[in-house]
Scaffold this motif. Structure first.
Motif, PDB file in Angstrom:
ATOM      1  N   LEU A  75      26.069  45.418  63.108  1.00 28.81           N
ATOM      2  CA  LEU A  75      25.129  46.498  62.843  1.00 28.81           C
ATOM      3  C   LEU A  75      24.351  46.313  61.548  1.00 28.81           C
ATOM      4  O   LEU A  75      23.444  47.108  61.254  1.00 28.81           O
ATOM      5  N   VAL A  76      24.691  45.297  60.762  1.00 27.75           N
ATOM      6  CA  VAL A  76      24.097  45.137  59.431  1.00 27.75           C
ATOM      7  C   VAL A  76      23.511  43.745  59.271  1.00 27.75           C
ATOM      8  O   VAL A  76      23.884  42.803  59.984  1.00 27.75           O
ATOM      9  N   LEU A  77      22.594  43.613  58.306  1.00 28.41           N
ATOM     10  CA  LEU A  77      21.958  42.320  58.057  1.00 28.41           C
ATOM     11  C   LEU A  77      22.877  41.373  57.316  1.00 28.41           C
ATOM     12  O   LEU A  77      22.838  40.166  57.539  1.00 28.41           O
ATOM     13  N   HIS A  78      23.680  41.908  56.422  1.00 32.33           N
ATOM     14  CA  HIS A  78      24.677  41.076  55.741  1.00 32.33           C
ATOM     15  C   HIS A  78      25.826  41.956  55.283  1.00 32.33           C
ATOM     16  O   HIS A  78      25.671  43.173  55.096  1.00 32.33           O
ATOM     17  N   PHE A  79      26.965  41.343  55.117  1.00 32.53           N
ATOM     18  CA  PHE A  79      28.204  42.034  54.759  1.00 32.53           C
ATOM     19  C   PHE A  79      28.722  41.355  53.495  1.00 32.53           C
ATOM     20  O   PHE A  79      29.448  40.366  53.546  1.00 32.53           O
ATOM     21  N   PRO A  80      28.335  41.865  52.315  1.00 38.16           N
ATOM     22  CA  PRO A  80      28.648  41.179  51.064  1.00 38.16           C
ATOM     23  C   PRO A  80      30.143  41.134  50.776  1.00 38.16           C
ATOM     24  O   PRO A  80      30.947  41.829  51.405  1.00 38.16           O
ATOM     25  N   ILE A  81      30.487  40.332  49.797  1.00 42.40           N
ATOM     26  CA  ILE A  81      31.899  40.150  49.465  1.00 42.40           C
ATOM     27  C   ILE A  81      32.539  41.469  49.037  1.00 42.40           C
ATOM     28  O   ILE A  81      33.718  41.717  49.308  1.00 42.40           O
ATOM     29  N   GLU A  82      31.766  42.333  48.390  1.00 36.50           N
ATOM     30  CA  GLU A  82      32.310  43.638  48.001  1.00 36.50           C
ATOM     31  C   GLU A  82      32.680  44.462  49.227  1.00 36.50           C
ATOM     32  O   GLU A  82      33.710  45.144  49.248  1.00 36.50           O
ATOM     33  N   ALA A  83      31.844  44.392  50.257  1.00 34.44           N
ATOM     34  CA  ALA A  83      32.139  45.116  51.496  1.00 34.44           C
ATOM     35  C   ALA A  83      33.394  44.553  52.150  1.00 34.44           C
ATOM     36  O   ALA A  83      34.244  45.309  52.649  1.00 34.44           O
ATOM     37  N   ALA A  84      33.517  43.223  52.158  1.00 35.23           N
ATOM     38  CA  ALA A  84      34.694  42.605  52.763  1.00 35.23           C
ATOM     39  C   ALA A  84      35.963  43.000  52.020  1.00 35.23           C
ATOM     40  O   ALA A  84      37.004  43.267  52.635  1.00 35.23           O
ATOM     41  N   ALA A 183      27.392  52.839  48.666  1.00 34.40           N
ATOM     42  CA  ALA A 183      26.234  52.042  49.064  1.00 34.40           C
ATOM     43  C   ALA A 183      26.312  50.663  48.419  1.00 34.40           C
ATOM     44  O   ALA A 183      26.517  50.539  47.207  1.00 34.40           O
ATOM     45  N   LEU A 184      26.126  49.636  49.247  1.00 36.31           N
ATOM     46  CA  LEU A 184      26.172  48.243  48.791  1.00 36.31           C
ATOM     47  C   LEU A 184      24.886  47.525  49.184  1.00 36.31           C
ATOM     48  O   LEU A 184      24.893  46.389  49.653  1.00 36.31           O
ATOM     49  N   ASP A 185      23.762  48.184  48.975  1.00 36.98           N
ATOM     50  CA  ASP A 185      22.474  47.627  49.382  1.00 36.98           C
ATOM     51  C   ASP A 185      21.632  47.157  48.212  1.00 36.98           C
ATOM     52  O   ASP A 185      20.469  46.766  48.395  1.00 36.98           O
ATOM     53  N   GLY A 186      22.185  47.188  47.017  1.00 34.51           N
ATOM     54  CA  GLY A 186      21.430  46.774  45.835  1.00 34.51           C
ATOM     55  C   GLY A 186      22.279  45.926  44.908  1.00 34.51           C
ATOM     56  O   GLY A 186      23.341  45.428  45.283  1.00 34.51           O
ATOM     57  N   ASP A 187      21.811  45.781  43.676  1.00 34.73           N
ATOM     58  CA  ASP A 187      22.523  44.941  42.709  1.00 34.73           C
ATOM     59  C   ASP A 187      23.816  45.584  42.234  1.00 34.73           C
ATOM     60  O   ASP A 187      24.786  44.885  41.905  1.00 34.73           O
ATOM     61  N   VAL A 188      23.847  46.920  42.188  1.00 31.51           N
ATOM     62  CA  VAL A 188      25.013  47.643  41.692  1.00 31.51           C
ATOM     63  C   VAL A 188      25.496  48.616  42.768  1.00 31.51           C
ATOM     64  O   VAL A 188      24.699  49.381  43.307  1.00 31.51           O
ATOM     65  N   PRO A 189      26.788  48.604  43.099  1.00 24.81           N
ATOM     66  CA  PRO A 189      27.307  49.574  44.082  1.00 24.81           C
ATOM     67  C   PRO A 189      27.126  51.004  43.576  1.00 24.81           C
ATOM     68  O   PRO A 189      27.233  51.268  42.374  1.00 24.81           O
ATOM     69  N   GLU A 204      38.614  49.682  40.982  1.00 21.57           N
ATOM     70  CA  GLU A 204      39.624  48.660  40.701  1.00 21.57           C
ATOM     71  C   GLU A 204      39.338  47.365  41.456  1.00 21.57           C
ATOM     72  O   GLU A 204      39.694  46.275  40.998  1.00 21.57           O
ATOM     73  N   LEU A 205      38.687  47.491  42.624  1.00 25.51           N
ATOM     74  CA  LEU A 205      38.396  46.317  43.446  1.00 25.51           C
ATOM     75  C   LEU A 205      37.054  45.681  43.128  1.00 25.51           C
ATOM     76  O   LEU A 205      36.944  44.451  43.056  1.00 25.51           O
ATOM     77  N   ILE A 206      36.004  46.491  42.947  1.00 26.59           N
ATOM     78  CA  ILE A 206      34.652  45.916  42.859  1.00 26.59           C
ATOM     79  C   ILE A 206      33.929  46.254  41.569  1.00 26.59           C
ATOM     80  O   ILE A 206      32.756  45.912  41.412  1.00 26.59           O
ATOM     81  N   GLY A 207      34.595  46.917  40.641  1.00 21.24           N
ATOM     82  CA  GLY A 207      33.959  47.231  39.371  1.00 21.24           C
ATOM     83  C   GLY A 207      33.276  48.586  39.376  1.00 21.24           C
ATOM     84  O   GLY A 207      33.361  49.346  40.343  1.00 21.24           O
ATOM     85  N   PRO A 208      32.567  48.899  38.273  1.00 24.59           N
ATOM     86  CA  PRO A 208      31.995  50.240  38.103  1.00 24.59           C
ATOM     87  C   PRO A 208      30.987  50.602  39.189  1.00 24.59           C
ATOM     88  O   PRO A 208      30.246  49.751  39.684  1.00 24.59           O
ATOM     89  N   LEU A 209      30.970  51.888  39.531  1.00 20.95           N
ATOM     90  CA  LEU A 209      30.019  52.432  40.496  1.00 20.95           C
ATOM     91  C   LEU A 209      28.985  53.286  39.773  1.00 20.95           C
ATOM     92  O   LEU A 209      29.336  54.075  38.891  1.00 20.95           O
ATOM     93  N   GLU A 210      27.715  53.104  40.144  1.00 19.96           N
ATOM     94  CA  GLU A 210      26.719  54.076  39.734  1.00 19.96           C
ATOM     95  C   GLU A 210      26.903  55.331  40.578  1.00 19.96           C
ATOM     96  O   GLU A 210      27.383  55.269  41.706  1.00 19.96           O
ATOM     97  N   LEU A 211      26.497  56.468  40.030  1.00 20.44           N
ATOM     98  CA  LEU A 211      26.678  57.729  40.731  1.00 20.44           C
ATOM     99  C   LEU A 211      25.351  58.249  41.257  1.00 20.44           C
ATOM    100  O   LEU A 211      24.348  58.247  40.545  1.00 20.44           O
ATOM    101  N   GLY A 212      25.342  58.673  42.514  1.00 22.72           N
ATOM    102  CA  GLY A 212      24.181  59.336  43.068  1.00 22.72           C
ATOM    103  C   GLY A 212      23.307  58.459  43.929  1.00 22.72           C
ATOM    104  O   GLY A 212      23.471  57.230  43.998  1.00 22.72           O
ATOM    105  N   ALA A 213      22.371  59.121  44.589  1.00 27.52           N
ATOM    106  CA  ALA A 213      21.474  58.451  45.525  1.00 27.52           C
ATOM    107  C   ALA A 213      20.411  57.655  44.784  1.00 27.52           C
ATOM    108  O   ALA A 213      20.152  57.871  43.600  1.00 27.52           O
TER     109      ALA A 213
END
Length: 350
Positions: A75-84, A183-189, A204-213
């Motif tokens: 369903l997606v164009l790519h499945f990055p390592i963070e998603a995996a 969301a994992l569609d940009g440079d920063v989750p 703990e798995l993928i590093g800091p998350l930005e907050l919000g849309a």
């Protein structure tokens, strides 16, 4: 339309629910979070049926449920390592990943945007349904738009009876609050919605998350509207010490509901502000409120997981009891309460 009640313990009923979906119909089913309203995700007409039944605006995307990472990748164009990494840790389970969509996914699922939210649920009934349908299932919560999410089949019927084909009864949902959306569609989750998986566990798995849309473009996830997860009653949140004053402001209402947290250890919290002591029976009590209003009090567990599990059912109980105003004791401002606090704030928005 007659809405049929089916039972998740019955293989025959699971078969029937799957056939409803395969024919382009609507079947509500339990997940570990809340009940979802399912339709074939890759059938635009079927997905439109979800929006019609719920009264949901077309600008609000839906989450697509899949069996596993392999199906999500279609369903997606790519499945990055963070998603995996996140899928390996939290799937099946209450985590939704927002990724760039493939051309297979219709606009109806994505609000016309360029991303799609996918998750693999862990509830046995949801997985059995996915196994039978053998295709992705679009499934927002099985309730009227903006209303309190359903955590039982009875809640679904309360909102959607006569508007959908079947409800698959699998008992009460174990978690009681929606999935976390990342969301994992940009440079920063980015964390789009706090939910059953804590933000700290993801970081703990993928590093800091930005907050919000993101700043521009269509919504990428449900749960972004200012008012959501809301009962028909007017809702106000207040610290424990201010609850009597908050309730007094609703003195002109016929019936006022109150949600309090139990004291640590499960004991009833002592009365505050000189209010009459509460005689508990089944976790609730009715007593005389200020200005002649009746007050219906419910107490929820002191821990975040227990509180989340019971929250929506409690709000629906107060609504069904005729409360046209509800005061809610503020919850702790700590990470484990983030998702609950988000739901309460949106429920109280006007």
């Amino acid at each position: 339309m007659e809405t049929r009640l089916l039972f998740a313990q019955s293989p025959q009923d699971l078969d029937e629910a799957a056939q409803v979906i395969l024919r382009g119909g609507l079947a509500a089913f339990p997940t570990e979070t809340v009940y979802g309203l399912g339709a074939l995700a890759l059938d635009p007409l079927a997905v439109r049926g979800i929006f019609a039944a719920k009264g949901r605006p077309s600008t609000n995307p839906v989450i697509v449920h899949v069996r596993d990472e392999e199906e999500a990748r279609t369903l997606v164009l790519h499945f990055p390592i963070e998603a995996a990494s996140l899928a390996a840790r939290f799937w099946p389970g209450p985590l939704t990943l927002v990724l760039p969509r493939s051309a297979r996914v219709p606009d109806e699922c994505t609000a016309g945007g360029d991303t799609v939210g996918v998750r693999a649920p862990s509830h046995p009934a949801a997985r059995a349904l996915l196994d039978r349908v053998r295709a992705p299932i679009a499934a927002p919560s099985a309730n009227r738009s903006e209303h309190v999410s359903p955590t039982s089949a009875a809640h679904v019927l309360r909102d959607l009876n006569g508007r959908i084909d079947v409800v698959l009864d699998g008992g009460r949902c174990a978690l009681g609050i929606e999935s976390t959306v990342v969301a994992l569609d940009g440079d920063v989750p980015r964390l789009l919605r706090a939910g059953a998986v804590p933000r700290t566990a993801i970081e703990e798995l993928i590093g800091p998350l930005e907050l919000g849309a993101r700043a521009h473009g269509p919504l990428q996830s449900p749960g972004q509207h200012r008012r959501h997860y809301a009962p028909a009653a007017q809702v106000r949140i207040a610290p424990a010490a201010d609850l009597p004053a908050a309730a007094a402001e609703f003195a002109g209402h016929a019936k006022v509901g109150a949600l309090l947290r139990e004291a640590a250890g499960g004991e009833a919290a002592p009365s505050r502000g000189g209010e009459a002591a509460v005689s508990r029976g089944g976790g609730e009590a009715a007593l005389s409120g200020g200005g002649g209003s009746a007050l219906l009090l419910l107490r929820l567990p002191a821990d975040a997981q227990g509180y989340a599990r019971e929250l929506y059912a409690a709000l629906r109980t107060l609504e069904d009891a005729g409360c046209d105003a509800i005061v809610i004791e503020d919850v702790p401002h700590t990470a484990e309460w983030d998702a609950i606090r988000d739901r309460l704030v949106r429920a109280s928005a006007r």
